[in-house]
Design a protein around this motif. Structure first.
Motif, PDB file in Angstrom:
ATOM      1  N   LEU A 326       0.841  -1.193   0.000  1.00 18.54           N
ATOM      2  CA  LEU A 326       0.000   0.000   0.000  1.00 18.54           C
ATOM      3  C   LEU A 326       0.874   1.239   0.000  1.00 18.54           C
ATOM      4  N   GLU A 327       0.514   2.195  -0.852  1.00 14.99           N
ATOM      5  CA  GLU A 327       1.338   3.396  -0.985  1.00 14.99           C
ATOM      6  C   GLU A 327       0.453   4.541  -1.451  1.00 14.99           C
ATOM      7  N   LEU A 365      -5.248   0.551   7.430  1.00 14.73           N
ATOM      8  CA  LEU A 365      -5.212   0.449   5.972  1.00 14.73           C
ATOM      9  C   LEU A 365      -5.445   1.806   5.318  1.00 14.73           C
ATOM     10  N   SER A 366      -6.290   2.617   5.918  1.00 18.78           N
ATOM     11  CA  SER A 366      -6.560   3.953   5.383  1.00 18.78           C
ATOM     12  C   SER A 366      -5.319   4.835   5.464  1.00 18.78           C
ATOM     13  N   GLY A 370      -3.602   6.050   2.017  1.00 17.60           N
ATOM     14  CA  GLY A 370      -3.971   7.428   1.712  1.00 17.60           C
ATOM     15  C   GLY A 370      -5.414   7.582   1.279  1.00 17.60           C
ATOM     16  N   LEU A 371      -6.178   6.495   1.276  1.00 17.89           N
ATOM     17  CA  LEU A 371      -7.589   6.544   0.921  1.00 17.89           C
ATOM     18  C   LEU A 371      -8.419   6.870   2.148  1.00 17.89           C
ATOM     19  N   ASP A 372      -9.571   7.512   1.935  1.00 14.55           N
ATOM     20  CA  ASP A 372     -10.423   7.831   3.076  1.00 14.55           C
ATOM     21  C   ASP A 372     -11.007   6.553   3.669  1.00 14.55           C
ATOM     22  N   LEU A 373     -11.413   6.630   4.926  1.00 17.89           N
ATOM     23  CA  LEU A 373     -11.839   5.456   5.675  1.00 17.89           C
ATOM     24  C   LEU A 373     -13.036   4.770   5.036  1.00 17.89           C
TER      25      LEU A 373
END
Length: 440
Positions: A326-327, A365-366, A370-373
């Motif tokens: 994840l990045e 994980l969020s 960098g993704l919203d929850l």
């Protein structure tokens, strides 16, 4: 010394919690003992080992998902008792096409539509499989014909797979929603959830399942479907239940206006169903509700709460993040990784348990992606609705038992539809999210 003792006590609690997590998930995944026995085992060991306070261990009973599962069981029982469920099945049989592909497509579509008014996967299977066997006989698909196997399996697989697109329609959704609400305060709304998932997870996956069924179990309709006797007029019980169901569905769909969670709407409908003169069930009929499923859901929530309170969830998250690619800024790779994590949990903990493990890690994980929850939480639905093996979804196993279908036949169809869904439906789902503005 006191500090050292405290550290050892904390680490010991984490280790014991991890052992209990592995034990419960292994028993639920393998089915070595009944689900209710494993659920009660969790409650007993968690309290005996003093892993967390009773308010944490038994927190599942106060979750909205527990009460929605319970009310769904009551509504399903009412549909069987009143005859409204059998009437819907008869209406289906009168409208199915005479071509084999159309016949399978009709069954898959009906499975999805029935989930709107009967929010219980196992209830829909128990109601419909015997009816479908009779429909197969009427269409000339006798015992031993591949078309009969395909028809029963198509409905059985569609029941848990397609209902993932309807928020209150299956246990994994409720586990996911309840855990997200408990841990992060996320509240999922009925119509936005349906709009996000139904076009791909219901329509596209339904088409994939239909195509796989027709290809793996080729057959043709060899018997002429003869019209049965006309349906009798709606009874008073059926009319009253229909009004209750319409009201329940209308309130679910308008939750953005009144902000009443689906669980309390379902619970109110269940109460009305059992009210004298107004409902269709006597109060003592509640004894027929299979509460073992409700206790199973409560145990899942309690296990998740204990895992997080002891710090085990944080430790698992850190270990997982160390391996997951994840990045921030790599949208496609992140979404593929999140889906892969959800699918991996599906193999380890079945569709009912996977959302509890995944959602507990959503915060970590969020941050890593960098993704919203909300996006991280919703990405798992694409994963756990992609079923590869029959044991991953109890409704499929129940369909096999009721329809006397072999494990080999069921596995062929779940593997084919699972891999086809992963390759076709998964990228389409995230493309749809981008088209409607849910992804950058």
């Amino acid at each position: 010394m006191n500090a050292v003792a405290g550290i050892w006590a904390t680490q010991g609690t984490v280790v014991l919690t991890g052992g209990l997590l592995v034990l419960c998930m292994a028993l639920w995944a393998t089915g070595l003992v009944a689900e209710i026995v494993t659920a009660l085992l969790f409650f007993a060991l968690a309290m005996l080992l003093k892993l967390a306070p009773a308010t944490t261990v038994f927190s599942g009973f106060s979750s909205s998902a527990f009460w929605l599962v319970t009310s769904g069981m009551v509504v399903g029982l009412a549909m069987n008792h009143s005859g409204l469920g059998a009437r819907l099945a008869r209406m289906l049989s009168d409208r199915l096409p005479d071509s084999y592909p159309g016949f399978i497509a009709g069954l898959v579509a009906f499975s999805f539509l029935l989930a709107f008014v009967m929010p219980s996967n196992l209830g829909r299977i128990a109601l419909m499989i015997p009816v479908l066997m009779a429909i197969c006989d009427a269409y000339g698909l006798s015992v031993g014909r591949p078309g009969r196997t395909g028809a029963l399996l198509a409905f059985g697989i569609a029941t848990p797979m397609l209902s993932a697109a309807i928020l209150p329609a299956n246990v994994p959704n409720l586990v996911m929603a309840g855990t997200a609400e408990t841990l992060f305060g996320l509240h999922l709304a009925y119509l936005p959830y349906l709009w996000l998932h139904a076009p791909v997870l219901a329509v596209v996956k339904g088409a994939i399942l239909t195509a796989c069924t027709v290809l793996i179990f080729p057959d043709r309709i060899s018997g002429a479907q003869t019209p049965g006797d006309p349906l009798p007029p709606l009874s008073g019980e059926e009319r009253r239940l229909a009004v209750i169901l319409v009201g329940m569905l209308a309130l679910w769909m308008s939750d953005g206006l009144h902000h009443i969670p689906p669980a309390w709407i379902g619970l109110a409908a269940a109460v009305i169903v059992m009210m004298p003169r107004v409902g269709v069930l006597p109060a003592e009929a509640f004894g027929q509700v299979p509460l073992k499923t409700c206790f199973y859901v409560a145990a899942l929530f309690g296990l998740t709460a204990v895992v997080n309170e002891t710090g085990l969830g944080r430790d698992i998250g850190h270990a997982l993040l160390a391996m997951a690619p994840l990045e921030p800024g790599h949208l496609a790779k992140n979404l593929a990784t999140l889906t892969g994590i959800a699918v991996g949990f599906l193999f380890a903990a079945t569709a009912n348990g996977a959302p509890a493990l995944y959602t507990a890690l959503a915060g970590e994980l969020s941050q890593a992606s960098g993704l919203d929850l909300m996006t991280v939480v919703m990405a798992q639905v694409v994963g756990y609705s992609t079923i590869f093996l029959p044991y991953q979804a109890p409704p499929i196993v129940m369909s096999m038992e009721l329809g006397r279908i072999g494990l080999g036949d069921a596995t062929r169809l779940t593997l084919a539809s699972g891999f086809a869904s992963l390759l076709i439906a998964t990228p389409l789902a995230f493309l749809w999210w981008r088209l409607i503005g849910k992804l950058p």
